[in-house]
Write a protein that holds these residues in place. Sequence first.
Motif, PDB file in Angstrom:
ATOM      1  N   MET A 137       0.937  -1.136  -0.081  1.00  0.00           N
ATOM      2  CA  MET A 137       0.109   0.142   0.055  1.00  0.00           C
ATOM      3  C   MET A 137       1.016   1.166   0.044  1.00  0.00           C
ATOM      4  SD  MET A 137      -3.254   0.256   2.472  1.00  0.00           S
ATOM      5  CE  MET A 137      -3.335  -1.446   2.815  1.00  0.00           C
ATOM      6  N   ILE A 138       0.483   2.284  -0.860  1.00  0.00           N
ATOM      7  CA  ILE A 138       1.124   3.368  -0.937  1.00  0.00           C
ATOM      8  C   ILE A 138       0.230   4.755  -0.539  1.00  0.00           C
ATOM      9  CG2 ILE A 138       2.317   5.069  -2.530  1.00  0.00           C
ATOM     10  CD1 ILE A 138       3.205   2.666  -4.164  1.00  0.00           C
ATOM     11  N   TYR A 139       0.972   5.178   0.532  1.00  0.00           N
ATOM     12  CA  TYR A 139      -0.049   6.361   1.420  1.00  0.00           C
ATOM     13  C   TYR A 139       0.553   7.624   0.598  1.00  0.00           C
ATOM     14  CZ  TYR A 139      -1.387   2.972   4.547  1.00  0.00           C
ATOM     15  OH  TYR A 139      -1.765   1.855   5.460  1.00  0.00           O
ATOM     16  N   LEU A 140      -0.389   8.520  -0.056  1.00  0.00           N
ATOM     17  CA  LEU A 140      -0.178   9.805  -0.619  1.00  0.00           C
ATOM     18  C   LEU A 140      -0.946  10.816  -0.102  1.00  0.00           C
ATOM     19  CD1 LEU A 140      -0.030   8.370  -4.228  1.00  0.00           C
ATOM     20  CD2 LEU A 140       1.616   9.056  -3.009  1.00  0.00           C
ATOM     21  N   ASN A 141      -0.527  12.010   0.010  1.00  0.00           N
ATOM     22  CA  ASN A 141      -1.327  13.108   0.310  1.00  0.00           C
ATOM     23  C   ASN A 141      -1.995  13.768  -0.806  1.00  0.00           C
ATOM     24  OD1 ASN A 141      -2.269  15.452   1.248  1.00  0.00           O
ATOM     25  ND2 ASN A 141      -0.445  15.853   2.389  1.00  0.00           N
ATOM     26  N   TYR A 142      -3.232  13.826  -0.706  1.00  0.00           N
ATOM     27  CA  TYR A 142      -3.866  14.391  -1.908  1.00  0.00           C
ATOM     28  C   TYR A 142      -3.170  15.640  -2.726  1.00  0.00           C
ATOM     29  CZ  TYR A 142      -7.731  14.938  -5.280  1.00  0.00           C
ATOM     30  OH  TYR A 142      -8.606  15.400  -6.268  1.00  0.00           O
ATOM     31  N   SER A 143      -2.823  16.398  -1.820  1.00  0.00           N
ATOM     32  CA  SER A 143      -2.543  17.792  -2.104  1.00  0.00           C
ATOM     33  C   SER A 143      -0.916  17.771  -2.604  1.00  0.00           C
ATOM     34  CB  SER A 143      -2.554  18.913  -0.990  1.00  0.00           C
ATOM     35  OG  SER A 143      -1.730  18.283  -0.106  1.00  0.00           O
ATOM     36  N   ASN A 144      -0.592  16.497  -2.742  1.00  0.00           N
ATOM     37  CA  ASN A 144       1.166  16.474  -3.008  1.00  0.00           C
ATOM     38  C   ASN A 144       1.300  15.393  -4.119  1.00  0.00           C
ATOM     39  OD1 ASN A 144       3.754  16.562  -3.311  1.00  0.00           O
ATOM     40  ND2 ASN A 144       4.158  15.496  -1.590  1.00  0.00           N
ATOM     41  N   LEU A 145       0.674  15.823  -5.500  1.00  0.00           N
ATOM     42  CA  LEU A 145       0.787  14.793  -6.684  1.00  0.00           C
ATOM     43  C   LEU A 145       1.496  15.636  -7.552  1.00  0.00           C
ATOM     44  CD1 LEU A 145      -2.974  13.256  -6.657  1.00  0.00           C
ATOM     45  CD2 LEU A 145      -0.781  12.254  -5.705  1.00  0.00           C
ATOM     46  N   ASP A 146       2.656  16.072  -7.161  1.00  0.00           N
ATOM     47  CA  ASP A 146       3.452  16.851  -8.243  1.00  0.00           C
ATOM     48  C   ASP A 146       4.287  16.114  -9.285  1.00  0.00           C
ATOM     49  OD1 ASP A 146       4.998  16.388  -6.020  1.00  0.00           O
ATOM     50  OD2 ASP A 146       5.784  18.301  -5.881  1.00  0.00           O
TER      51      ASP A 146
ATOM     52  N   TYR B 289      -0.070   0.400 -11.930  1.00  0.00           N
ATOM     53  CA  TYR B 289      -1.831   0.168 -11.803  1.00  0.00           C
ATOM     54  C   TYR B 289      -1.890  -1.216 -10.735  1.00  0.00           C
ATOM     55  CZ  TYR B 289      -2.561   3.145 -15.630  1.00  0.00           C
ATOM     56  OH  TYR B 289      -2.564   4.208 -16.517  1.00  0.00           O
ATOM     57  N   ASN B 290      -0.897  -1.968 -10.331  1.00  0.00           N
ATOM     58  CA  ASN B 290      -1.069  -2.895  -9.343  1.00  0.00           C
ATOM     59  C   ASN B 290      -1.025  -2.510  -8.010  1.00  0.00           C
ATOM     60  OD1 ASN B 290      -1.316  -4.853 -11.416  1.00  0.00           O
ATOM     61  ND2 ASN B 290       0.899  -4.894 -11.695  1.00  0.00           N
ATOM     62  N   TYR B 291      -0.391  -1.274  -7.723  1.00  0.00           N
ATOM     63  CA  TYR B 291      -0.377  -0.898  -6.438  1.00  0.00           C
ATOM     64  C   TYR B 291      -1.654  -0.332  -5.702  1.00  0.00           C
ATOM     65  CZ  TYR B 291       4.847  -0.131  -7.198  1.00  0.00           C
ATOM     66  OH  TYR B 291       6.207  -0.489  -7.204  1.00  0.00           O
ATOM     67  N   THR B 292      -1.774  -0.429  -4.491  1.00  0.00           N
ATOM     68  CA  THR B 292      -3.081   0.173  -3.942  1.00  0.00           C
ATOM     69  C   THR B 292      -2.448   1.340  -3.349  1.00  0.00           C
ATOM     70  OG1 THR B 292      -3.495  -2.390  -3.286  1.00  0.00           O
ATOM     71  CG2 THR B 292      -4.606  -0.770  -2.052  1.00  0.00           C
ATOM     72  N   TYR B 293      -3.386   2.360  -3.499  1.00  0.00           N
ATOM     73  CA  TYR B 293      -2.920   3.857  -3.190  1.00  0.00           C
ATOM     74  C   TYR B 293      -4.097   4.110  -2.090  1.00  0.00           C
ATOM     75  CZ  TYR B 293      -0.452   4.084  -7.500  1.00  0.00           C
ATOM     76  OH  TYR B 293       0.563   3.931  -8.286  1.00  0.00           O
TER      77      TYR B 293
END
Length: 65
Positions: free
Chosen positions: A1-10, A57-61
């Motif tokens: 699982m990859i954790y991302l901050n929605y405001s940081n997709l630069d 596409y195989n990662y879980t975000y």
Amino acid sequence: MIYLNYSNLDAATQERLLATSKKDVERTFGKSIKAYAKKHFTNYEQLLEEEALRNLYNYTYVFNI
């Protein structure tokens, strides 16, 4: 699982994800991709890049908003 901050997709974050994916693909399928590239006279780096993009596409975000 990859954790991302929605405001940081630069661009830097996207490059980091692609680099991580490329390492995963190279570790898992590196030998077979090299053999395929050698057999079919194609560029190994290009094949690795394409497989890394498919692998994303195989990662879980998980997005934190």
